[in-house]
Design a protein around this motif. Structure first.
Motif, mmCIF file in Angstrom:
data_model
loop_
_atom_site.group_PDB
_atom_site.id
_atom_site.type_symbol
_atom_site.label_atom_id
_atom_site.label_comp_id
_atom_site.label_asym_id
_atom_site.label_seq_id
_atom_site.Cartn_x
_atom_site.Cartn_y
_atom_site.Cartn_z
ATOM 1 N N ILE B 292 0.829 -1.210 0.000
ATOM 2 C CA ILE B 292 0.000 0.000 0.000
ATOM 3 C C ILE B 292 0.863 1.259 0.000
ATOM 4 O O ILE B 292 1.840 1.368 0.729
ATOM 5 C CB ILE B 292 -0.961 -0.012 1.198
ATOM 6 N N LEU B 293 0.480 2.179 -0.844
ATOM 7 C CA LEU B 293 1.171 3.460 -0.991
ATOM 8 C C LEU B 293 0.189 4.565 -0.602
ATOM 9 O O LEU B 293 -0.999 4.482 -0.919
ATOM 10 C CB LEU B 293 1.598 3.568 -2.441
ATOM 11 N N LYS B 294 0.688 5.570 0.133
ATOM 12 C CA LYS B 294 -0.163 6.706 0.485
ATOM 13 C C LYS B 294 0.137 7.857 -0.446
ATOM 14 O O LYS B 294 1.300 8.122 -0.763
ATOM 15 C CB LYS B 294 0.123 7.156 1.923
ATOM 16 N N CYS B 295 -0.917 8.548 -0.864
ATOM 17 C CA CYS B 295 -0.744 9.710 -1.735
ATOM 18 C C CYS B 295 -1.337 10.925 -1.028
ATOM 19 O O CYS B 295 -2.526 10.936 -0.682
ATOM 20 C CB CYS B 295 -1.462 9.422 -3.055
ATOM 21 N N SER B 296 -0.502 11.934 -0.777
ATOM 22 C CA SER B 296 -0.984 13.161 -0.140
ATOM 23 C C SER B 296 -1.128 14.240 -1.193
ATOM 24 O O SER B 296 -0.244 14.423 -2.027
ATOM 25 C CB SER B 296 0.008 13.650 0.917
ATOM 26 N N ILE B 297 -2.261 14.928 -1.132
ATOM 27 C CA ILE B 297 -2.569 15.935 -2.150
ATOM 28 C C ILE B 297 -2.495 17.309 -1.502
ATOM 29 O O ILE B 297 -3.260 17.611 -0.582
ATOM 30 C CB ILE B 297 -3.978 15.671 -2.729
ATOM 31 N N ASP B 298 -1.556 18.108 -1.978
ATOM 32 C CA ASP B 298 -1.349 19.427 -1.386
ATOM 33 C C ASP B 298 -1.725 20.479 -2.427
ATOM 34 O O ASP B 298 -0.911 20.873 -3.261
ATOM 35 C CB ASP B 298 0.127 19.543 -0.970
ATOM 36 N N SER B 299 -3.009 20.919 -2.365
ATOM 37 C CA SER B 299 -3.475 21.833 -3.403
ATOM 38 C C SER B 299 -2.906 23.239 -3.221
ATOM 39 O O SER B 299 -2.814 24.002 -4.174
ATOM 40 C CB SER B 299 -5.005 21.859 -3.461
ATOM 41 N N VAL B 300 -2.493 23.549 -2.009
ATOM 42 C CA VAL B 300 -1.893 24.870 -1.778
ATOM 43 C C VAL B 300 -0.569 24.986 -2.541
ATOM 44 O O VAL B 300 -0.350 25.924 -3.297
ATOM 45 C CB VAL B 300 -1.671 25.115 -0.263
ATOM 46 N N ASN B 301 0.289 23.987 -2.364
ATOM 47 C CA ASN B 301 1.591 24.016 -3.035
ATOM 48 C C ASN B 301 1.573 23.365 -4.423
ATOM 49 O O ASN B 301 2.617 23.232 -5.060
ATOM 50 C CB ASN B 301 2.646 23.324 -2.173
ATOM 51 N N GLN B 302 0.378 22.902 -4.849
ATOM 52 C CA GLN B 302 0.255 22.229 -6.149
ATOM 53 C C GLN B 302 1.317 21.119 -6.272
ATOM 54 O O GLN B 302 2.149 21.117 -7.171
ATOM 55 C CB GLN B 302 0.370 23.248 -7.292
ATOM 56 N N GLU B 303 1.217 20.188 -5.341
ATOM 57 C CA GLU B 303 2.226 19.127 -5.251
ATOM 58 C C GLU B 303 1.575 17.864 -4.692
ATOM 59 O O GLU B 303 0.741 17.950 -3.789
ATOM 60 C CB GLU B 303 3.317 19.616 -4.289
ATOM 61 N N ILE B 304 1.941 16.709 -5.229
ATOM 62 C CA ILE B 304 1.509 15.474 -4.580
ATOM 63 C C ILE B 304 2.734 14.745 -4.042
ATOM 64 O O ILE B 304 3.833 14.849 -4.592
ATOM 65 C CB ILE B 304 0.698 14.532 -5.496
ATOM 66 N N SER B 305 2.533 14.011 -2.938
ATOM 67 C CA SER B 305 3.616 13.226 -2.346
ATOM 68 C C SER B 305 3.162 11.788 -2.229
ATOM 69 O O SER B 305 2.030 11.513 -1.840
ATOM 70 C CB SER B 305 3.944 13.734 -0.944
ATOM 71 N N LEU B 306 4.060 10.886 -2.569
ATOM 72 C CA LEU B 306 3.798 9.461 -2.402
ATOM 73 C C LEU B 306 4.670 8.987 -1.251
ATOM 74 O O LEU B 306 5.835 9.365 -1.162
ATOM 75 C CB LEU B 306 4.178 8.699 -3.667
ATOM 76 N N SER B 307 4.123 8.163 -0.381
ATOM 77 C CA SER B 307 4.958 7.695 0.724
ATOM 78 C C SER B 307 4.593 6.285 1.140
ATOM 79 O O SER B 307 3.503 5.782 0.856
ATOM 80 C CB SER B 307 4.839 8.640 1.920
ATOM 81 N N VAL B 308 5.545 5.652 1.806
ATOM 82 C CA VAL B 308 5.355 4.307 2.305
ATOM 83 C C VAL B 308 6.126 4.209 3.613
ATOM 84 O O VAL B 308 7.160 4.853 3.784
ATOM 85 C CB VAL B 308 5.863 3.267 1.276
ATOM 86 N N ASP B 309 5.594 3.422 4.536
ATOM 87 C CA ASP B 309 6.309 3.200 5.785
ATOM 88 C C ASP B 309 6.270 1.711 6.087
ATOM 89 O O ASP B 309 5.246 1.185 6.522
ATOM 90 C CB ASP B 309 5.657 4.016 6.914
ATOM 91 N N ALA B 310 7.359 1.038 5.786
ATOM 92 C CA ALA B 310 7.443 -0.395 6.064
ATOM 93 C C ALA B 310 8.277 -0.553 7.325
ATOM 94 O O ALA B 310 9.499 -0.501 7.277
ATOM 95 C CB ALA B 310 8.079 -1.130 4.884
#
Lengths: 384, 384
Positions: B292-310
């Motif tokens: 599973i991958l998490k996707c954070s949507i930052d509309s203020v900075n017009q940026e998406i981040s993908l993250s994983v924590d294993a």
């Protein structure tokens, strides 16, 4: 430890040393690669080691803080190989068991172990050293490695036996069914030891280590001589900034020279590719039965015929011109597998000679010109 | 039956039809290929058939005596592929269960069975026919085949559903976890039926047959339309001198159109390659845990981040610029496997749009420009 290097350097060196990382490590730290950042020489050294085979490689890096750390080889490799071109910074955060990888695209934290837990790679300090021209080494390996035994219980037969002699190198391998020998040009003297006498010696090296050496020479652009150091238990190959260590195979290597007949009563010269093509086609049907091919020698018509009869499946026969000086035997049988492997390994030569005495005594194949290779196979005895 | 053809024709056509020969045949003759020598048209027809999928191919041959025969596919293939360039003569010696292959290099006898024992390939005589442009077919298959279910018990989900409509073709595939739809240009009219109305219809075709069609079109140099004939139980694709028959998949295909939301409250446009690269790197660590991958949507900075924590292994985070029109959600999670497969299948487009409503409702990916593809995945619900 904190350093910066390029993705391409890290990626290529990492995949190289990872080949020595065992898939089933006997100790957890052996699943890792060792990183040593050298601030003085501004380089990063990577090591993979399965306690028998070790590969070490060195490449330039901007080292801010020296030190050592280990990271899981597969995971580290998988991440680095997917990172975009550009710089990668590796920082082990001093004392934490975690390294941070920062690239232009993102940031990864990977759990590892301290460098001090990683075993030392064997050193050879007071042993012999010899310099081998890469081309001679490649020819010797290509012509013999295939004939080693894959069966780990066969001890010395799982390796290639290397004899360093005054007049050159001799490589030999046998699995008990066939024997391959390659003689190559004389040993390359080191720049500084040109006048020194070459010490004669013999050593048996595991095929696994030699396959890696073959790969490493193949990837290396330079034609620099490969240094081979060894002592009682270890051999070390040095190729520029890379080195490979391996244990030696203990035990007496068979006195294979005695197996080669002094003279032959029959000689057949034939085109290698044409002969190989025919054997490979005949092998399709031989594979359905017992893998045995019959070879009929017709000295009157200067022709040999290969044939197979796989009952219930089919039969095949191929004939080709050959230069034959022979009286007997008129028919001899071979295991197709050993014949094919030998014919494929005989390099470059367009023609080969097949020498034999009787239908039950050793047969010797040699290329006519090119590399000096000798391939001995025992014929299969046919019951009538 | 007696005929002569070239090694290259026989070899390429034989390897094509052999793909329909089952590895575990339910009846011995199905392990064979059927050869029909046609004296009138001076051609040889080869057929492979596993009772569900059949491939037939036709090519020129000098036929002395017409007739039919069958030969073991693998053995026949293995011999022919190793024969040298030039002519091959095949002769079944009338009534003997043996065929003789004669080439410039030698002579092989292979045991076979009479052609009359081989089952008939299904025919579609009174069905529908439609002509598909090869490029549309390729685009439709590339964009959907990957999303079919490999699980044979899943019936219709193991196939691609094809809808022929007045305004074009629609391909769809789903395995219950994700859905891929491709709409392509209008159906190519046949030369003779230009004015006829196109009949609307739907059919589900096994993925296995479509993968072969994809290969056959890929190897075919011509851009001739592919004819698709079908009736109650069968479909037949005709490509020049080759044809492929397959049973249809019975049963109601899911009404997938209902799964697509009418409108979306959030849209993210992002570079496809950059996004795919980041997902593939994050996947290395996600693979260590639950994919599973998490996707954070930052509309203020017009940026998406993908993250994983294993945990116990490591963690990773990648960010990239995106055009975002969104209020909520700020975080959504995906199965990396479904994301990677979809991103790889979205063809040619450099940018994609990701549309979604809430963190638990369907997400739709579309390429911006190029082929009209829609890829729907369900997000993974995260427990906090």
């Amino acid at each position: 430890m904190k350093l910066t290097c390029t993705q391409s350097d890290l990626n290529s060196n990492l995949s190289l040393v990872s080949r020595a990382v065992p898939s089933r490590p006997t100790h957890p730290v052996l699943a890792n690669v060792l990183l040593i950042a050298d601030a003085e020489n501004q380089c990063l050294e990577l090591t993979g080691f399965d306690l028998s085979l070790g590969i070490r490689s060195n490449f330039p890096a901007v080292v801010e803080t020296g030190g050592s750390f280990t990271l899981p080889a597969k995971l580290f490799n998988d991440i680095v190989s997917r990172l975009p071109d550009g710089n990668i910074t590796i920082d082990d955060d001093e004392g934490e068991a975690i390294a941070t990888l920062t690239s232009t695209s993102g940031r990864y934290e990977v759990r590892g172990m301290g460098g001090e837990e990683y075993p030392e790679l064997p050193k050879v300090e007071e042993g012999e050293v010899i310099y081998l021209p890469p081309e001679a080494l490649i020819n010797g390996l290509k012509g013999t490695l295939f004939a080693t035994s894959p069966d780990e219980t066969k001890q010395v037969l799982t390796g290639v036996h290397l004899k360093v002699q005054k007049d050159g190198l001799e490589f030999a391998a046998t699995d008990g069914h066939r024997l391959a020998i390659v003689k190559t040009e004389s040993v390359a003297p080191d720049g500084e030891s040109e006048v020194e006498e070459i010490e004669e010696f013999e050593v048996t090296i595991p095929a696994k280590a030699l396959r890696e050496i073959e790969r490493m020479i193949g990837m290396d652009q330079s034609s620099e001589a490969v240094a081979l150091r060894f002592d009682e238990g270890q051999v070390i190959f040095e190729l520029g900034e890379q080195c490979l260590t391996s244990r030696k195979l203990d035990g007496q290597y068979p006195a294979y020279g005695q197996l080669l007949p002094d003279k032959f009563t029959n000689q057949i010269n034939v085109d290698r590719k044409q002969f190989l093509g025919a054997v490979e086609r005949i092998a399709v049907l031989a594979d359905q039965k017992n893998n045995i091919l019959k070879c009929s020698i017709d000295s009157v018509n200067q022709e040999i015929s290969l044939s197979v009869d796989a009952q219930d499946v089919g039969s095949g026969r191929e004939s080709m011109a050959a230069q034959i000086s022979s009286d007997e035997p008129e028919e001899i049988a071979f295991n197709v597998k050993y014949l094919i492997e030998g014919l494929k390994a005989i390099p470059s030569a367009s023609e080969i000679s097949i020498q034999l005495n009787t239908a039950t005594s050793p047969v010797v194949l040699n290329p006519l010109g090119g590399v000096k290779m000798t391939y001995l196979i025992m014929p299969v005895q046919l019951r009538n």
